[in-house]
Write an enzyme that holds these catalytic residues in place. Structure first.
Site, PDB file in Angstrom:
ATOM      1  N   ARG A   1     -47.082 -31.097 -82.249  1.00 41.98           N
ATOM      2  CA  ARG A   1     -47.922 -32.634 -82.006  1.00 41.98           C
ATOM      3  C   ARG A   1     -46.961 -33.533 -81.149  1.00 41.98           C
ATOM      4  O   ARG A   1     -45.831 -32.912 -80.798  1.00 41.98           O
ATOM      5  CB  ARG A   1     -47.753 -33.034 -84.180  1.00 41.98           C
ATOM      6  CG  ARG A   1     -48.962 -32.133 -84.367  1.00 41.98           C
ATOM      7  CD  ARG A   1     -48.551 -32.562 -85.622  1.00 41.98           C
ATOM      8  NE  ARG A   1     -48.003 -32.808 -86.669  1.00 41.98           N
ATOM      9  CZ  ARG A   1     -47.509 -31.632 -87.603  1.00 41.98           C
ATOM     10  NH1 ARG A   1     -48.214 -31.032 -87.717  1.00 41.98           N
ATOM     11  NH2 ARG A   1     -46.206 -32.141 -87.253  1.00 41.98           N
TER      12      ARG A   1
ATOM     13  N   SER B   1     -53.078 -40.357 -87.084  1.00 39.52           N
ATOM     14  CA  SER B   1     -52.037 -39.456 -87.641  1.00 39.52           C
ATOM     15  C   SER B   1     -50.407 -39.853 -87.104  1.00 39.52           C
ATOM     16  O   SER B   1     -49.786 -39.365 -87.190  1.00 39.52           O
ATOM     17  CB  SER B   1     -52.356 -37.796 -87.453  1.00 39.52           C
ATOM     18  OG  SER B   1     -51.940 -38.521 -85.984  1.00 39.52           O
TER      19      SER B   1
ATOM     20  N   THR C   1     -50.088 -39.134 -84.131  1.00 41.26           N
ATOM     21  CA  THR C   1     -49.329 -38.868 -82.751  1.00 41.26           C
ATOM     22  C   THR C   1     -50.564 -37.917 -82.264  1.00 41.26           C
ATOM     23  O   THR C   1     -51.500 -38.278 -82.770  1.00 41.26           O
ATOM     24  CB  THR C   1     -48.705 -36.890 -83.372  1.00 41.26           C
ATOM     25  OG1 THR C   1     -49.649 -36.082 -84.675  1.00 41.26           O
ATOM     26  CG2 THR C   1     -47.198 -36.989 -84.408  1.00 41.26           C
TER      27      THR C   1
ATOM     28  N   HIS D   1     -39.638 -14.351 -33.663  1.00 45.85           N
ATOM     29  CA  HIS D   1     -38.542 -14.088 -33.374  1.00 45.85           C
ATOM     30  C   HIS D   1     -37.389 -13.291 -34.093  1.00 45.85           C
ATOM     31  O   HIS D   1     -37.508 -13.098 -35.572  1.00 45.85           O
ATOM     32  CB  HIS D   1     -37.675 -15.260 -32.532  1.00 45.85           C
ATOM     33  CG  HIS D   1     -36.286 -15.607 -32.137  1.00 45.85           C
ATOM     34  ND1 HIS D   1     -34.988 -15.742 -32.967  1.00 45.85           N
ATOM     35  CD2 HIS D   1     -35.682 -14.478 -31.233  1.00 45.85           C
ATOM     36  CE1 HIS D   1     -34.338 -15.526 -32.188  1.00 45.85           C
ATOM     37  NE2 HIS D   1     -34.279 -14.317 -31.180  1.00 45.85           N
ATOM     38  N   ASN D   2     -37.112 -12.020 -33.630  1.00 44.17           N
ATOM     39  CA  ASN D   2     -36.383 -11.386 -34.409  1.00 44.17           C
ATOM     40  C   ASN D   2     -36.558 -11.206 -35.868  1.00 44.17           C
ATOM     41  O   ASN D   2     -35.688 -11.484 -36.165  1.00 44.17           O
ATOM     42  CB  ASN D   2     -34.882 -11.929 -34.510  1.00 44.17           C
ATOM     43  CG  ASN D   2     -33.903 -11.821 -33.239  1.00 44.17           C
ATOM     44  OD1 ASN D   2     -33.793 -11.277 -32.117  1.00 44.17           O
ATOM     45  ND2 ASN D   2     -32.798 -12.265 -33.022  1.00 44.17           N
TER      46      ASN D   2
ATOM     47  N   GLU E   1     -40.775  -9.298 -33.041  1.00 41.59           N
ATOM     48  CA  GLU E   1     -39.890  -8.750 -32.508  1.00 41.59           C
ATOM     49  C   GLU E   1     -39.303  -7.241 -32.540  1.00 41.59           C
ATOM     50  O   GLU E   1     -38.712  -7.426 -33.903  1.00 41.59           O
ATOM     51  CB  GLU E   1     -38.993  -9.793 -31.893  1.00 41.59           C
ATOM     52  CG  GLU E   1     -37.830  -9.735 -31.082  1.00 41.59           C
ATOM     53  CD  GLU E   1     -36.903 -10.393 -30.479  1.00 41.59           C
ATOM     54  OE1 GLU E   1     -36.296 -10.533 -29.589  1.00 41.59           O
ATOM     55  OE2 GLU E   1     -37.000 -11.562 -31.470  1.00 41.59           O
TER      56      GLU E   1
ATOM     57  N   ASP F   1     -35.318  -5.396 -31.994  1.00 38.63           N
ATOM     58  CA  ASP F   1     -34.754  -4.843 -31.441  1.00 38.63           C
ATOM     59  C   ASP F   1     -34.129  -3.162 -31.855  1.00 38.63           C
ATOM     60  O   ASP F   1     -33.067  -3.359 -32.613  1.00 38.63           O
ATOM     61  CB  ASP F   1     -33.038  -6.288 -31.140  1.00 38.63           C
ATOM     62  CG  ASP F   1     -33.590  -7.097 -31.013  1.00 38.63           C
ATOM     63  OD1 ASP F   1     -34.181  -7.479 -29.941  1.00 38.63           O
ATOM     64  OD2 ASP F   1     -32.564  -8.284 -30.640  1.00 38.63           O
TER      65      ASP F   1
ATOM     66  N   HIS G   1     -29.809  -6.998 -34.621  1.00 35.66           N
ATOM     67  CA  HIS G   1     -29.197  -7.346 -33.557  1.00 35.66           C
ATOM     68  C   HIS G   1     -28.208  -6.994 -33.431  1.00 35.66           C
ATOM     69  O   HIS G   1     -26.645  -7.211 -33.668  1.00 35.66           O
ATOM     70  CB  HIS G   1     -29.267  -8.584 -34.491  1.00 35.66           C
ATOM     71  CG  HIS G   1     -29.252  -9.912 -33.919  1.00 35.66           C
ATOM     72  ND1 HIS G   1     -28.658 -11.673 -33.748  1.00 35.66           N
ATOM     73  CD2 HIS G   1     -29.693 -10.295 -32.038  1.00 35.66           C
ATOM     74  CE1 HIS G   1     -29.484 -12.388 -32.573  1.00 35.66           C
ATOM     75  NE2 HIS G   1     -29.413 -11.717 -31.428  1.00 35.66           N
TER      76      HIS G   1
ATOM     77  N   GLU H   1     -37.009  -4.546 -28.236  1.00 30.40           N
ATOM     78  CA  GLU H   1     -36.360  -4.488 -27.358  1.00 30.40           C
ATOM     79  C   GLU H   1     -36.027  -3.902 -27.142  1.00 30.40           C
ATOM     80  O   GLU H   1     -34.669  -3.614 -28.217  1.00 30.40           O
ATOM     81  CB  GLU H   1     -35.182  -6.360 -27.829  1.00 30.40           C
ATOM     82  CG  GLU H   1     -35.752  -7.144 -27.619  1.00 30.40           C
ATOM     83  CD  GLU H   1     -36.182  -8.110 -25.963  1.00 30.40           C
ATOM     84  OE1 GLU H   1     -34.876  -7.734 -24.915  1.00 30.40           O
ATOM     85  OE2 GLU H   1     -36.803  -8.861 -25.642  1.00 30.40           O
TER      86      GLU H   1
ATOM     87  N   LYS I   1     -40.137  -2.910 -20.817  1.00 29.50           N
ATOM     88  CA  LYS I   1     -40.244  -2.284 -19.894  1.00 29.50           C
ATOM     89  C   LYS I   1     -41.191  -1.450 -19.566  1.00 29.50           C
ATOM     90  O   LYS I   1     -40.987  -0.189 -20.125  1.00 29.50           O
ATOM     91  CB  LYS I   1     -38.653  -1.997 -19.454  1.00 29.50           C
ATOM     92  CG  LYS I   1     -37.719  -3.013 -19.577  1.00 29.50           C
ATOM     93  CD  LYS I   1     -37.743  -4.675 -18.450  1.00 29.50           C
ATOM     94  CE  LYS I   1     -36.977  -5.291 -18.969  1.00 29.50           C
ATOM     95  NZ  LYS I   1     -37.066  -7.014 -17.691  1.00 29.50           N
TER      96      LYS I   1
ATOM     97  N   SER J   1     -39.823 -13.776 -20.360  1.00 25.08           N
ATOM     98  CA  SER J   1     -40.172 -14.249 -21.225  1.00 25.08           C
ATOM     99  C   SER J   1     -38.352 -15.229 -20.763  1.00 25.08           C
ATOM    100  O   SER J   1     -38.233 -14.980 -19.939  1.00 25.08           O
ATOM    101  CB  SER J   1     -39.350 -13.214 -22.496  1.00 25.08           C
ATOM    102  OG  SER J   1     -39.489 -12.928 -22.618  1.00 25.08           O
TER     103      SER J   1
ATOM    104  N   ILE K   1     -36.839 -41.064 -61.807  1.00 29.00           N
ATOM    105  CA  ILE K   1     -38.608 -41.637 -61.158  1.00 29.00           C
ATOM    106  C   ILE K   1     -38.765 -41.404 -59.343  1.00 29.00           C
ATOM    107  O   ILE K   1     -37.451 -41.972 -59.012  1.00 29.00           O
ATOM    108  CB  ILE K   1     -39.081 -42.637 -61.661  1.00 29.00           C
ATOM    109  CG1 ILE K   1     -39.297 -42.202 -63.163  1.00 29.00           C
ATOM    110  CG2 ILE K   1     -40.695 -42.392 -61.442  1.00 29.00           C
ATOM    111  CD1 ILE K   1     -39.754 -42.885 -64.192  1.00 29.00           C
TER     112      ILE K   1
ATOM    113  N   ASP L   1     -39.609 -42.826 -56.139  1.00 25.22           N
ATOM    114  CA  ASP L   1     -39.977 -44.239 -55.026  1.00 25.22           C
ATOM    115  C   ASP L   1     -40.965 -43.749 -53.932  1.00 25.22           C
ATOM    116  O   ASP L   1     -40.161 -43.343 -52.771  1.00 25.22           O
ATOM    117  CB  ASP L   1     -38.526 -45.471 -54.855  1.00 25.22           C
ATOM    118  CG  ASP L   1     -38.364 -45.246 -56.027  1.00 25.22           C
ATOM    119  OD1 ASP L   1     -38.970 -45.984 -57.165  1.00 25.22           O
ATOM    120  OD2 ASP L   1     -37.415 -45.274 -55.686  1.00 25.22           O
TER     121      ASP L   1
ATOM    122  N   ASP M   1     -38.527 -39.672 -50.637  1.00 22.84           N
ATOM    123  CA  ASP M   1     -38.809 -40.386 -51.439  1.00 22.84           C
ATOM    124  C   ASP M   1     -37.405 -41.312 -51.451  1.00 22.84           C
ATOM    125  O   ASP M   1     -36.990 -41.033 -50.873  1.00 22.84           O
ATOM    126  CB  ASP M   1     -37.898 -39.976 -53.399  1.00 22.84           C
ATOM    127  CG  ASP M   1     -37.414 -40.731 -53.770  1.00 22.84           C
ATOM    128  OD1 ASP M   1     -37.728 -41.429 -54.115  1.00 22.84           O
ATOM    129  OD2 ASP M   1     -37.013 -40.114 -55.102  1.00 22.84           O
TER     130      ASP M   1
END
Length: 798
Positions: A152, A186, A188, A304-305, A334, A336, A349, A383, A434, A558, A686, A688, A741
């Site tokens: 409740r 009640s 509640t 990428h990577n 990609e 490598d 990498h 690569e 290549k 590239s 709260i 804004d 906010d």
């Protein structure tokens, strides 16, 4: 109190057993493996964990956060622990967005199966729920507001709930709503009483005002009134009449309303909150573009990577990077590759502390996930840093693991005159890298090999000694194979290292010098790997004139982001014309060691197709990328505007001029709904909220404007402000709606955003459903706007 949701859940033995709890090992690494007690809560929607059964529990995850559940053998981490824990007892919970996976090991196979099946059952249930059911999840708020969990809710608990819901409300008004809902008197709220309180709280007066503007009696919209609304405000044009009938049938809750072809206020609100009332045009959600044009005519979603899930220096390399990229629609990933132990190439990498993964695991992952999200081709951008021997292993893995998925020759075996289309390359994986020679030489060689083979077959019976001669002198066979192109010597696929050494040695005889012209000897790539590069031969860029005079349409260059941006400034029109006939790939600067991103829009403005992003890093740049590729079925290919597909185009991205038709955009930001807090743990804070609208496109079009902030109301803030934008090249523009906010001391805190292409935006009264910083849904958070597009440039009418 029995959860409102629990009554809806289909009875399932696995779910009931999950609510009893399970002791399992949580695994983060080979060294971090700790026992935790996991239990599905009574609401059937959240899982909590504790250090032990009966210990202090805290939330672990919500079912709505879960994307899928994987078996143990699909986890590279659990596979690495296979000697310690049986894989059958392990499973992985995969979350939406970029949240790390949760690897668990149960105490038995039976327990693992119960949780895997139970979780998937709940995930499927949540996925299948329609929007109305999602909006009706009153129990979530009830559970959070009912502090003493007695089933409740007292008025003090309601006041606490209002703070949790991000709204500051006059105490007297809140008490009026509470007493009106408390029909049992009640003191509640229980069950349906709370539902009525919630409905009163979420009334939308701004929607009611729009409804009454078109309704003669204020109670309903007749068919003709709804048609007028669709035509005048929503700009639906000629289809308004047919669409009105469809929408009434789809969204009017009462059967009598459907029969009478009228729309109630509830039905009207359901329509405005639906996909049909969304700012994103539903016609642009499926594949709607022409997919039969050459590959270079499309923007291609690129990573990428891809193997990295963290930074560029010390981050973890994982096949999970490929899974996530491919599932989010990336079509160019990609790899490598470097020499690894035991003759197996590895991916990482180079020259950094990033971890390493076997190349064959990456290929197997690509084979499994390449076409789960999209049927259109995947490009493997290699690569290659490997020695000859390990290049052979690479070629072997690519051909054996990918099989029929791998494109290893032109589609028809003939020399093409342009790149094939995404449609022609459906479910094909292309290698970019290549190549030893040109495609013309490759095809010519294949032809000569076929002729030679047929000659050998014809002469085999007459000259049996010929076979032995070729077997003992493989290099002479290669000479025959290459007699018309003495500058290149090919060896059979998966040739031996000895053969390779012979080919890179300097000539020692007059006969050999015909085959090996006198030139500086340098490392040469393995022909078996070279042969797998068909339409995407990587070449160095020198100048646009050099490319036009010396390169072919299937050769691709590239560019670093710095080089590409410099070229756009120096020769923007030449770059546009270059990208109209050849593919370009752009990659992030090497200084971005934190895996940050650059703005892809600048490169798209010049027609660059493969603008590679660090997809593991959320933020503005990835919002823009996701925004562009949200259209066209999320297939990873978006057709470029016609002026970027014309090799004679006069378009310059830095100085756009006619014939591109300018437009004026008026956006009335009306209201917000159930905006979340940045920090949900702060009960008393709260938000804004303010709304910022950003436009990304050519430089003169890139701008932003924002509304004032609404103080202390994240639940149903009202702005009612109009913003005006003038755009020269709408075909290239993307809009990003951001809710922040307000904070006068520091930067505004991010709440949510949504990004979409100008060309996919619907006019009229629309809802914008917000996404998190990670790109996942913040449902039911949204903003309500009115959008109007006018041809030409106009003065500021705000």
């Amino acid at each position: 109190m029995v959860s409102l949701m629990q009554g809806r859940l289909p009875i399932n033995q696995d779910v009931l057993l999950m609510q009893k709890g399970m002791l399992a090992r949580k695994v983060r690494s080979k060294s971090w493996k700790k026992l935790r007690y996991f239990r599905l809560q009574d609401d059937g929607m959240t899982v909590w964990h504790a250090r032990q059964a009966g210990g202090k529990a805290k939330p672990s995850f919500s079912i709505s956060d879960v994307e899928t559940v994987r078996e143990g053998h699909e986890s590279e981490l659990l596979r690495s622990l296979a000697e310690e824990f049986p894989l059958e007892q392990g499973f992985t919970i995969v979350f939406h967005g970029r949240r790390s996976n949760l690897d668990l090991v149960a105490n038995s196979v039976e327990e693992a199966q119960i949780w895997m099946q139970g979780l998937q059952h709940l995930v499927d249930f949540v996925t299948s729920m329609d929007q109305k059911e999602r909006l009706d999840q009153y129990h979530d708020w009830f559970q959070r507001g009912d502090k003493n969990q007695d089933g409740r809710m007292s008025f003090p608990e309601v006041q606490r709930l209002l703070h949790l819901m991000n709204v500051e409300m006059d105490q007297e008004y809140a008490l009026q709503l509470f007493q009106a809902a408390d029909t049992s008197q009640s003191g509640t709220l229980e069950g349906e009483e709370f539902v009525e309180f919630y409905k009163a709280l979420t009334k939308r007066p701004e929607v009611q005002e729009v409804f009454e503007n078109f309704s003669a009696d204020g109670q309903k919209l007749t068919l003709l009134e709804f048609v007028d609304f669709l035509r005048e405000e929503q700009k639906e044009g000629e289809r308004a009449s047919d669409l009105a009938l469809e929408l009434i049938d789809r969204y009017e809750p009462s059967d009598s309303g459907k029969v009478r072809h009228v729309l109630s206020l509830d039905g009207f609100l359901s329509y405005l909150c639906s996909k049909d009332g969304d700012v994103f045009n539903p016609a642009c959600l499926p594949i709607y573009q022409d997919m039969t044009q050459p590959l270079n005519h499309y923007y291609i979603n690129s990573s990428h990577n891809t193997y990295l899930v963290g930074d560029q220096l010390c981050g973890q390399s994982s096949v999970e990077g490929y899974i996530r990229a491919l599932k989010r629609g990336c079509r160019c990933v990609e790899v490598d590759i470097w020499d690894g132990p035991s003759g197996e190439p590895i991916v990482y990498h180079g020259h950094t502390l990033t971890s390493r993964i076997p190349f064959k695991d990456v290929v197997a992952t690509v084979a499994q996930y390449a076409f789960q999200t999209s049927d259109y081709p995947v490009i493997l951008s290699l690569e290659n840093h490997c020695t000859w021997e390990q290049q052979q292993v690479m070629a072997l893995h690519l051909t054996e693991i990918l099989g029929e998925q791998l494109l290893s020759t032109t589609l028809d075996g003939l020399l093409p005159t342009q790149l094939p289309s995404p449609e022609e390359l459906r479910r094909k994986i292309l290698v970019k890298g290549k190549k030893l020679q040109t495609l013309e030489e490759d095809l010519e060689e294949e032809e000569e090999e076929e002729v030679l083979e047929s000659q050998l077959e014809g002469e085999q019976e007459a000259k049996p000694e010929l076979e032995a001669q070729f077997e003992s002198e493989p290099q002479e066979l290669n000479c025959l194979y290459s007699h018309s192109h003495p500058q290149v010597v090919m060896c059979p696929p998966f040739c031996t290292p000895i053969c390779c050494q012979i080919m890179v040695q300097a000539p020692s005889s007059k006969h050999e010098s015909l085959l090996f012209p006198k030139q500086k000897c340098k490392p040469i790539m393995c022909p078996s790997l070279s042969a797998l590069v068909v339409y995407l031969k990587a070449v160095s860029f020198h100048s646009f004139t050099h490319s036009r005079e010396h390169y072919r349409f299937y050769e691709t260059s590239s560019f670093s982001e710095t080089k590409a941006k410099s070229l756009i400034k120096e020769a923007g029109n030449a770059f546009v014309q270059h990208n109209a006939w050849q593919l370009s790939r752009v990659y992030p600067s090497g200084l971005r060691t934190d895996s940050s991103n650059y703005n892809p829009q600048e490169l798209w403005n010049a027609g660059c197709q493969m603008v590679a992003m660090n997809v593991q890093t959320a933020g503005l740049e990835m919002d823009i990328c996701d925004g562009l590729f949200r259209q066209n079925g999320g297939c990873g290919y978006v057709l470029k505007p016609d002026f970027l597909r014309d090799t004679q185009s006069s378009f310059h991205p830095e100085r756009p001029i006619s014939p591109f038709k300018a437009q004026t955009l008026l956006i009335q930001v009306i209201s917000g709904q159930q905006l979340p807090k940045e920090d949900m743990t702060k009960e008393r804070s709260i938000v804004d909220p303010l709304v910022r609208v950003e436009i990304f496109g050519v430089r003169p079009d890139t701008t932003r404007q924002e509304t004032n902030y609404v103080e202390n109301n994240g639940f149903n803030p009202y702005w009612g402000q109009t913003l005006c934008f003038q755009v020269l090249v709408p075909e290239l523009a993307l809009l990003r709606f951001v809710v922040n906010d307000y904070n006068w001391k520091t930067r505004h805190d991010f709440i949510g955003q949504y990004t979409l292409p100008w060309t996919c935006m619907q006019q009229g009264y629309r809802h914008i459903h917000l996404l998190s910083k990670d790109g996942t849904s913040l449902h039911p958070a949204s903003i309500f706007v009115h959008i109007c597009i006018r041809e030409g440039l106009e003065g500021d009418e705000s």
